[in-house]
Design an enzyme around this catalytic site. Structure first.
Site, short mmCIF file in Angstrom:
data_model
loop_
_atom_site.label_atom_id
_atom_site.label_comp_id
_atom_site.label_asym_id
_atom_site.label_seq_id
_atom_site.Cartn_x
_atom_site.Cartn_y
_atom_site.Cartn_z
N ARG A 59 7.46 -5.36 -4.02
CA ARG A 59 7.60 -5.60 -2.58
C ARG A 59 8.76 -6.56 -2.29
NH1 ARG A 59 2.07 -7.24 -0.22
NH2 ARG A 59 3.33 -7.37 1.68
N GLN A 91 2.48 -12.50 11.14
CA GLN A 91 1.58 -12.17 10.03
C GLN A 91 2.39 -11.65 8.85
OE1 GLN A 91 -1.97 -9.77 11.72
NE2 GLN A 91 -0.38 -9.67 13.27
N HIS A 109 0.27 -15.67 7.20
CA HIS A 109 -0.19 -15.07 5.94
C HIS A 109 0.70 -15.43 4.75
CE1 HIS A 109 -2.51 -11.76 8.39
NE2 HIS A 109 -3.09 -12.94 8.41
N CYS A 117 1.64 -22.99 -7.65
CA CYS A 117 0.98 -23.14 -8.95
C CYS A 117 -0.54 -23.19 -8.75
CB CYS A 117 1.46 -24.41 -9.64
SG CYS A 117 0.59 -24.69 -11.20
N CYS A 120 -1.47 -27.08 -10.40
CA CYS A 120 -1.09 -28.37 -9.78
C CYS A 120 -0.67 -28.22 -8.33
CB CYS A 120 0.02 -29.05 -10.60
SG CYS A 120 1.65 -28.28 -10.41
N CYS A 139 4.48 -22.45 -14.07
CA CYS A 139 4.90 -23.62 -13.29
C CYS A 139 5.89 -24.47 -14.10
CB CYS A 139 3.67 -24.46 -12.93
SG CYS A 139 4.06 -26.00 -12.11
N GLY A 182 4.17 -4.97 17.15
CA GLY A 182 4.02 -4.29 15.86
C GLY A 182 2.83 -4.72 15.03
N ASN A 208 4.36 -1.75 20.83
CA ASN A 208 3.80 -1.15 19.61
C ASN A 208 3.99 0.37 19.64
OD1 ASN A 208 2.09 -2.49 17.38
ND2 ASN A 208 1.10 -0.51 17.64
P1 OAD Z 1 -0.51 -2.76 10.29
O1 OAD Z 1 0.13 -1.88 9.28
O2 OAD Z 1 -1.98 -2.85 10.33
O3 OAD Z 1 -0.04 -2.32 11.76
C1 OAD Z 1 1.31 -2.09 12.06
C2 OAD Z 1 1.40 -1.68 13.53
O4 OAD Z 1 2.77 -1.52 13.85
C3 OAD Z 1 0.69 -0.34 13.84
O5 OAD Z 1 -0.09 -0.49 15.01
C4 OAD Z 1 1.87 0.61 14.09
O6 OAD Z 1 1.59 1.57 15.12
C5 OAD Z 1 2.95 -0.32 14.57
N1 OAD Z 1 4.32 0.14 14.29
C6 OAD Z 1 4.78 0.87 13.26
N2 OAD Z 1 6.10 1.05 13.33
C7 OAD Z 1 6.50 0.42 14.47
C8 OAD Z 1 7.77 0.23 15.12
N3 OAD Z 1 8.90 0.73 14.61
N4 OAD Z 1 7.79 -0.50 16.25
C9 OAD Z 1 6.66 -1.02 16.80
N5 OAD Z 1 5.43 -0.86 16.23
C10 OAD Z 1 5.37 -0.18 15.08
O7 OAD Z 1 0.18 -4.21 10.11
P2 OAD Z 1 -0.34 -5.62 10.63
O8 OAD Z 1 -1.01 -5.51 11.95
O9 OAD Z 1 0.80 -6.55 10.50
O10 OAD Z 1 -2.47 -9.05 5.78
O11 OAD Z 1 -1.41 -5.97 9.53
C11 OAD Z 1 -2.06 -7.21 9.59
C12 OAD Z 1 -2.34 -7.71 8.20
O12 OAD Z 1 -3.05 -6.71 7.46
C13 OAD Z 1 -1.10 -7.95 7.34
O13 OAD Z 1 -0.50 -9.21 7.60
C14 OAD Z 1 -1.66 -7.88 5.96
C15 OAD Z 1 -2.52 -6.67 6.10
O14 OAD Z 1 -3.56 -6.54 5.20
C16 OAD Z 1 -2.52 -9.64 4.58
O15 OAD Z 1 -1.94 -9.21 3.60
C17 OAD Z 1 -3.36 -10.87 4.58
#
Ligand code: OAD
Length: 238
Positions: A59, A91, A109, A117, A120, A139, A182, A208
């Protein structure tokens, strides 16, 4: 500009989609191809740190090949114009907001380019895409196991980031704006921020690709791509 206005922005993976960074829940989303319990939990890391690190290194490499898109850049314009009246709560762990030029950023997030680490607590920034034989990184101070400094399922959010995000939104009132970009609104506590802002009397604006749980109480909803919508929205706002 309509002053005085406090503008707070909440972003999710959708804002980086047009930079080529995969989202989590869409058709091409990461959680369609990978199981979070194998890769994004403390248990997964304890079981197989090399596997977990390999996924984060992959990633990292995707994000390093990506560049901020016009949606990220529009938020930089907002910060430049509004200064302390602007705060960006994200996020995303991809660091693209900072690379674009935003500095008033709260990372709920964590950040994929920070390591911590497990022994520590030392933290360091690293863009290293380690080869498999160098995993897991150790570390430099105590030789403990380094982990990505991101929030995994089952873990608490960083307390300072949480305090800043909720403090900001709870302090909002009439005339203030929360721009939500988004995010699918599936993950709490971040998903609680828009309703909190709405209850405080702030205007909620959603940008969105698809409908979200926030649309029902939002004051403005724009369905489409963030990179197409945000530059015009920001120009009109300023
Ligand atoms: P999601 O993948 O759940 O949602 C992404 C949103 O962006 C969806 O509603 C899509 O419709 C929208 N989308 C996609 N392409 C777009 C574009 N070009 N313009 C505007 N909107 C668009 O991602 P998050 O809501 O960020 O957490 O997910 C929340 C958390 O879930 C993440 O931070 C991660 C994940 O598990 C952790 O890893 C703790």
């Amino acid at each position: 500009m309509k002053t005085p206005v406090k503008l707070t922005v909440l972003t999710g993976a959708g804002i980086s989609a047009e930079s080529g960074v995969p989202t989590f829940r869409g058709e091409e989303g990461l959680w369609r191809r990978f199981r979070p319990e194998d890769l994004a939990t403390p248990e997964a890391f304890a079981r197989d740190p090399v596997l977990v690190w390999s996924w984060y290194v992959w990633r990292r490499s995707l994000v390093l090949q990506a560049s901020p898109n016009p949606a990220h850049l529009a938020l930089v314009r907002l910060e430049q114009a509004l200064g302390e009246d602007f705060l960006l709560i994200t996020q995303n762990v991809d660091n693209l907001h900072r690379r674009a030029g935003n500095t008033r950023v709260v990372e709920l997030h964590g950040n994929i380019f920070r390591e911590r680490c497990t022994s520590c607590g030392l933290k360091r920034f690293s863009e290293e895409c380690y080869p498999e034989e160098a995993l897991p990184p150790r570390c430099p101070a105590c030789r403990g196991l380094m982990r990505p400094d991101v929030v995994w399922f089952g873990e608490a959010l960083p307390p300072e980031a949480l305090r800043q995000a909720f403090g900001r939104v709870e302090g909002m009132g009439k005339g203030d704006v929360l721009l939500v970009v988004g995010t699918s609104g599936q993950v709490y506590p971040a998903a609680a921020l828009p309703l909190t802002a709405h209850r405080r009397g702030a205007q909620v604006v959603v940008v969105n690709l698809e409908p979200t749980p926030f649309d029902s109480f939002a004051d403005e909803v724009h369905h489409g791509r963030a990179a197409s919508i945000l530059p015009g929205w920001v120009a009109a706002f300023l």
